[in-house]
Design a protein around this motif. Sequence first.
Motif, PDB file in Angstrom:
ATOM      1  N   SER A 183       0.826  -1.206   0.000  1.00  0.00           N
ATOM      2  CA  SER A 183       0.000   0.000   0.000  1.00  0.00           C
ATOM      3  C   SER A 183       0.863   1.260   0.000  1.00  0.00           C
ATOM      4  O   SER A 183       0.578   2.227  -0.708  1.00  0.00           O
ATOM      5  CB  SER A 183      -0.922  -0.022   1.222  1.00  0.00           C
ATOM      6  OG  SER A 183      -1.787   1.067   1.199  1.00  0.00           O
ATOM      7  N   GLU A 184       1.958   1.238   0.793  1.00  0.00           N
ATOM      8  CA  GLU A 184       2.891   2.372   0.818  1.00  0.00           C
ATOM      9  C   GLU A 184       3.489   2.607  -0.567  1.00  0.00           C
ATOM     10  O   GLU A 184       3.615   3.740  -1.032  1.00  0.00           O
ATOM     11  CB  GLU A 184       4.019   2.109   1.825  1.00  0.00           C
ATOM     12  CG  GLU A 184       3.615   2.301   3.272  1.00  0.00           C
ATOM     13  CD  GLU A 184       4.765   1.987   4.223  1.00  0.00           C
ATOM     14  OE1 GLU A 184       5.933   1.953   3.763  1.00  0.00           O
ATOM     15  OE2 GLU A 184       4.502   1.771   5.423  1.00  0.00           O
ATOM     16  N   ILE A 185       3.869   1.511  -1.232  1.00  0.00           N
ATOM     17  CA  ILE A 185       4.453   1.616  -2.572  1.00  0.00           C
ATOM     18  C   ILE A 185       3.438   2.217  -3.538  1.00  0.00           C
ATOM     19  O   ILE A 185       3.764   3.097  -4.341  1.00  0.00           O
ATOM     20  CB  ILE A 185       4.921   0.230  -3.068  1.00  0.00           C
ATOM     21  CG1 ILE A 185       6.107  -0.271  -2.238  1.00  0.00           C
ATOM     22  CG2 ILE A 185       5.306   0.287  -4.550  1.00  0.00           C
ATOM     23  CD1 ILE A 185       6.445  -1.730  -2.446  1.00  0.00           C
ATOM     24  N   SER A 186       2.192   1.757  -3.455  1.00  0.00           N
ATOM     25  CA  SER A 186       1.164   2.225  -4.391  1.00  0.00           C
ATOM     26  C   SER A 186       0.941   3.733  -4.284  1.00  0.00           C
ATOM     27  O   SER A 186       0.578   4.380  -5.264  1.00  0.00           O
ATOM     28  CB  SER A 186      -0.150   1.474  -4.153  1.00  0.00           C
ATOM     29  OG  SER A 186      -0.780   1.926  -2.966  1.00  0.00           O
ATOM     30  N   LYS A 187       1.190   4.280  -3.104  1.00  0.00           N
ATOM     31  CA  LYS A 187       0.990   5.727  -2.898  1.00  0.00           C
ATOM     32  C   LYS A 187       2.140   6.557  -3.478  1.00  0.00           C
ATOM     33  O   LYS A 187       2.067   7.782  -3.490  1.00  0.00           O
ATOM     34  CB  LYS A 187       0.832   6.030  -1.407  1.00  0.00           C
ATOM     35  CG  LYS A 187      -0.442   5.429  -0.794  1.00  0.00           C
ATOM     36  CD  LYS A 187      -0.605   5.840   0.650  1.00  0.00           C
ATOM     37  CE  LYS A 187      -1.941   5.365   1.202  1.00  0.00           C
ATOM     38  NZ  LYS A 187      -1.866   4.081   1.887  1.00  0.00           N
ATOM     39  N   GLN A 188       3.214   5.897  -3.928  1.00  0.00           N
ATOM     40  CA  GLN A 188       4.376   6.606  -4.476  1.00  0.00           C
ATOM     41  C   GLN A 188       4.317   6.702  -6.006  1.00  0.00           C
ATOM     42  O   GLN A 188       5.322   6.977  -6.655  1.00  0.00           O
ATOM     43  CB  GLN A 188       5.662   5.868  -4.085  1.00  0.00           C
ATOM     44  CG  GLN A 188       5.865   5.703  -2.593  1.00  0.00           C
ATOM     45  CD  GLN A 188       6.132   7.018  -1.900  1.00  0.00           C
ATOM     46  OE1 GLN A 188       6.830   7.863  -2.435  1.00  0.00           O
ATOM     47  NE2 GLN A 188       5.570   7.188  -0.714  1.00  0.00           N
ATOM     48  N   ASN A 189       3.152   6.431  -6.578  1.00  0.00           N
ATOM     49  CA  ASN A 189       2.972   6.492  -8.033  1.00  0.00           C
ATOM     50  C   ASN A 189       3.851   5.477  -8.761  1.00  0.00           C
ATOM     51  O   ASN A 189       4.302   5.718  -9.882  1.00  0.00           O
ATOM     52  CB  ASN A 189       3.245   7.909  -8.572  1.00  0.00           C
ATOM     53  CG  ASN A 189       2.754   8.070 -10.004  1.00  0.00           C
ATOM     54  OD1 ASN A 189       1.769   7.455 -10.406  1.00  0.00           O
ATOM     55  ND2 ASN A 189       3.462   8.874 -10.799  1.00  0.00           N
ATOM     56  N   ILE A 190       4.120   4.345  -8.117  1.00  0.00           N
ATOM     57  CA  ILE A 190       4.852   3.256  -8.769  1.00  0.00           C
ATOM     58  C   ILE A 190       3.817   2.281  -9.313  1.00  0.00           C
ATOM     59  O   ILE A 190       2.903   1.860  -8.604  1.00  0.00           O
ATOM     60  CB  ILE A 190       5.817   2.588  -7.780  1.00  0.00           C
ATOM     61  CG1 ILE A 190       7.003   3.524  -7.563  1.00  0.00           C
ATOM     62  CG2 ILE A 190       6.279   1.238  -8.277  1.00  0.00           C
ATOM     63  CD1 ILE A 190       8.037   3.027  -6.600  1.00  0.00           C
ATOM     64  N   LYS A 191       3.964   1.949 -10.566  1.00  0.00           N
ATOM     65  CA  LYS A 191       2.914   1.189 -11.263  1.00  0.00           C
ATOM     66  C   LYS A 191       3.041  -0.328 -11.119  1.00  0.00           C
ATOM     67  O   LYS A 191       2.092  -1.053 -11.296  1.00  0.00           O
ATOM     68  CB  LYS A 191       2.932   1.537 -12.760  1.00  0.00           C
ATOM     69  CG  LYS A 191       2.787   3.024 -13.094  1.00  0.00           C
ATOM     70  CD  LYS A 191       1.359   3.490 -12.870  1.00  0.00           C
ATOM     71  CE  LYS A 191       1.087   4.841 -13.491  1.00  0.00           C
ATOM     72  NZ  LYS A 191       1.829   5.945 -12.900  1.00  0.00           N
ATOM     73  N   GLU A 192       4.280  -0.803 -10.851  1.00  0.00           N
ATOM     74  CA  GLU A 192       4.478  -2.253 -10.832  1.00  0.00           C
ATOM     75  C   GLU A 192       5.271  -2.673  -9.606  1.00  0.00           C
ATOM     76  O   GLU A 192       6.256  -2.031  -9.234  1.00  0.00           O
ATOM     77  CB  GLU A 192       5.213  -2.705 -12.097  1.00  0.00           C
ATOM     78  CG  GLU A 192       5.476  -4.214 -12.144  1.00  0.00           C
ATOM     79  CD  GLU A 192       6.074  -4.659 -13.470  1.00  0.00           C
ATOM     80  OE1 GLU A 192       5.518  -4.303 -14.528  1.00  0.00           O
ATOM     81  OE2 GLU A 192       7.107  -5.343 -13.446  1.00  0.00           O
ATOM     82  N   ILE A 193       4.837  -3.759  -8.979  1.00  0.00           N
ATOM     83  CA  ILE A 193       5.548  -4.359  -7.852  1.00  0.00           C
ATOM     84  C   ILE A 193       5.972  -5.768  -8.248  1.00  0.00           C
ATOM     85  O   ILE A 193       5.177  -6.550  -8.766  1.00  0.00           O
ATOM     86  CB  ILE A 193       4.665  -4.427  -6.596  1.00  0.00           C
ATOM     87  CG1 ILE A 193       4.350  -3.014  -6.088  1.00  0.00           C
ATOM     88  CG2 ILE A 193       5.345  -5.240  -5.499  1.00  0.00           C
ATOM     89  CD1 ILE A 193       3.402  -2.988  -4.895  1.00  0.00           C
ATOM     90  N   VAL A 194       7.259  -6.070  -8.003  1.00  0.00           N
ATOM     91  CA  VAL A 194       7.780  -7.418  -8.224  1.00  0.00           C
ATOM     92  C   VAL A 194       7.990  -8.069  -6.866  1.00  0.00           C
ATOM     93  O   VAL A 194       8.695  -7.522  -6.009  1.00  0.00           O
ATOM     94  CB  VAL A 194       9.112  -7.380  -8.996  1.00  0.00           C
ATOM     95  CG1 VAL A 194       9.608  -8.797  -9.279  1.00  0.00           C
ATOM     96  CG2 VAL A 194       8.962  -6.598 -10.308  1.00  0.00           C
ATOM     97  N   LEU A 195       7.373  -9.224  -6.641  1.00  0.00           N
ATOM     98  CA  LEU A 195       7.539  -9.942  -5.374  1.00  0.00           C
ATOM     99  C   LEU A 195       8.885 -10.658  -5.382  1.00  0.00           C
ATOM    100  O   LEU A 195       9.201 -11.384  -6.330  1.00  0.00           O
ATOM    101  CB  LEU A 195       6.425 -10.966  -5.181  1.00  0.00           C
ATOM    102  CG  LEU A 195       4.991 -10.447  -5.222  1.00  0.00           C
ATOM    103  CD1 LEU A 195       4.026 -11.580  -4.872  1.00  0.00           C
ATOM    104  CD2 LEU A 195       4.795  -9.272  -4.269  1.00  0.00           C
ATOM    105  N   THR A 196       9.678 -10.475  -4.318  1.00  0.00           N
ATOM    106  CA  THR A 196      10.985 -11.109  -4.273  1.00  0.00           C
ATOM    107  C   THR A 196      11.189 -11.840  -2.953  1.00  0.00           C
ATOM    108  O   THR A 196      10.513 -11.591  -1.958  1.00  0.00           O
ATOM    109  CB  THR A 196      12.127 -10.084  -4.446  1.00  0.00           C
ATOM    110  OG1 THR A 196      12.222  -9.291  -3.266  1.00  0.00           O
ATOM    111  CG2 THR A 196      11.910  -9.183  -5.631  1.00  0.00           C
ATOM    112  N   GLY A 197      12.170 -12.718  -2.963  1.00  0.00           N
ATOM    113  CA  GLY A 197      12.573 -13.489  -1.799  1.00  0.00           C
ATOM    114  C   GLY A 197      13.601 -14.497  -2.267  1.00  0.00           C
ATOM    115  O   GLY A 197      13.957 -14.533  -3.444  1.00  0.00           O
TER     116      GLY A 197
END
Length: 442
Positions: A183-197
Amino acid sequence: MENRKKVAFYTLGCKLNFSETSTIARNLEDEGFDRVDFEEVADMYVINTCSVTENADKQFKQVVRKAMKLNDKAFVAAVGCYAQLKPEELASVDGVDLVLGATEKFKLADYINDLSKNDFGEVHSCEIAEADFYVGSYSIGDRTRAFLKVQDGCDYKCTYCTIPLARGISRSDELENVLKNASEISKQNIKEIVLTGVNIGDYGKGEFGNKKHEHTFLELVQELDKVEGIERLRISSIEPNLLKNETIEFVSKSRTFVPHFHIPLQSGSNDILKLMKRRYQREVYTERVNKIREVMPHACIGVDVIVGFPGETDEHFLETYHFLNDMDISYLHVFTYSERDNTEAAAMEGVVPGNVRAKRSKMMRGLSVKKRRAFYESQLGTNRTVLFESENKEGYIHGFTENYVKVKTPWNPELVNTLHEINLTKIDEDGSVRMDFVTVLV
């Protein structure tokens, strides 16, 4: 007003390292540092290391030399996997002042005083068994997309791999915290999230060696799909035995998850998979690819493969080559096997000569070019959605479609970090795809 110190970061290795670098950087900014590019003069340089390949070890020394050339009085700190595995080796590199292992890297601010250089590298490392707690991380501001860490460590005992020695046992972030970070990332106008681990399909294991899964990977993707403000979610590398049919089916109908899977194979020979102590046979891999193609014919499927593993005969290699050649996959990440200290494989018989490893690698890379070309050709004439990145490369702006086709169009800064529906028209000489705009989405 007091002069704020400048800190610069250099990250070697995987997407997980990028997410952790960003978290360490934010911590230091909270402590009064200003982050600058690594090419700039800084008071402190932090190098996040990798130990997956021999080349990553060599790169470290080059990066230290680069930092010292920019400012020979700068404080140099090394963190990450190589710092955990071989702290004394890193500490002995000329110019290195501080080496932090797996449990200390997120506490960098606690170990720095006036940033004066040390006569020799100071080491703070731990027994890897102590790395039994979880620190959530995500990268932001580095790229058009963000890398969101959901899991760390690995309980697998693959005979070639040092990651369990460098990162410890498998453990996961709490679902609520992953959703908060997304949710924090989405508020930074970033369009894509890559899940990592390290092994994200094993998501759900708690801290302190608790093997009980609080949540499954499927539950994770289902909940992330509901987070407002995210345009795209992408799953990074996931083991074939942990990628379940239910997850594949969910992604095919998902609001935000894109049709792109990166699934490590490592070998197409069951004999070699057994020597590697992988937790599947090649038949499982075939089932996963067939399932993806059944529900998402246009999906991009990437494959990790290792060539030159001890005991890999010409017949074993050709078995892998033909297995991949016959399979409907989209590209390969080819790794030439290199011996790593404290791994079972390093002591195995049947060592493959270096020139043979190089020849096999070249053949596999050629196959990857062929596979990517065939995949791109299959997408020509279709409408896809592209997210443009921020770099001007020789007068062109590049981006990736949801199914990971790399596209290009003449540079226009207004396109950066925007989504567009496009039509894929033709493949250019550099292998990327030319496109026509259809409509602006976001």
